[in-house]
Design an enzyme around this catalytic site. Sequence first.
Site, PDB file in Angstrom:
ATOM      1  N   GLU A 170       0.841  -1.206   0.000  1.00 58.84           N
ATOM      2  CA  GLU A 170       0.000   0.000   0.000  1.00 58.84           C
ATOM      3  C   GLU A 170       0.873   1.252   0.000  1.00 58.84           C
ATOM      4  OE1 GLU A 170      -2.801  -0.360   3.261  1.00 58.84           O
ATOM      5  OE2 GLU A 170      -3.012  -2.491   2.795  1.00 58.84           O
ATOM      6  N   GLU A 188      -3.783 -10.110   3.489  1.00 57.05           N
ATOM      7  CA  GLU A 188      -4.621  -9.805   4.652  1.00 57.05           C
ATOM      8  C   GLU A 188      -5.785 -10.780   4.840  1.00 57.05           C
ATOM      9  OE1 GLU A 188      -2.540  -5.910   3.768  1.00 57.05           O
ATOM     10  OE2 GLU A 188      -3.324  -7.597   2.631  1.00 57.05           O
TER      11      GLU A 188
END
Length: 232
Positions: A100, A120
């Site tokens: 990210e 995740e």
Amino acid sequence: MARIFLNRPQKVNALDSAMLERLAAALEEAGADDTLRVIVLGGRGNAFCGGADINELASLDGTSARSFITRIHRACAAARKAPVPVVARLHGAVIGAGLELAAACDLRIAARGTRFAMPEVRLGIPSVVEAALLPRLIGSGRAAWLVLTGEAIDAERAYDWGLIEALCEESELDAEVSRLVAKLLAGDRTALRMQKELLQQWEEQPLAACIAGSVERFAEAYAGGAPMRRTR
């Protein structure tokens, strides 16, 4: 030029709250420097970033989870909102929150052998905050593949997908970054800042608003005199 490095190599530069606070502050401080023209973001040791600190993730609850993910967003937003180009120097692993952060940069150079992943869902959480940039970078299908499977891709596939803009041997990584920085420094300082602002607008605003904003920036460039100085 400012060089900012994640410096927790013994933990694969995993991002805990303290590190996120320092990173955001460093990026914000660099962005406030009116003389700055380029920021390079890298990681010490054997990897760029192994993601969010697993021990801190395991300790979160419904309240602290919101605070923690907001810290990740603040660091990513500081890179994205910096008024100058931010170059990500990537090697080893670029995982989860580390990906990210890389996505929030303007340009990404990776060494061969680097692995990219958004794992995740395997930890019981969704990929969030600046993971929302991934469909814009690589398309919705490839972004879905990353965040739904949690599987890693290699640097060659990341390059083919458009997740990174340049690929080189790890021994050449610093030289490749330096070559890119030289190209950026060849641009006019004010024009680079205008272009960075426009790039973000192009991602976020409707086409008509993007074009209207571009017209204003073009006129501002001439009002400042830089085109006359560089074209004569």
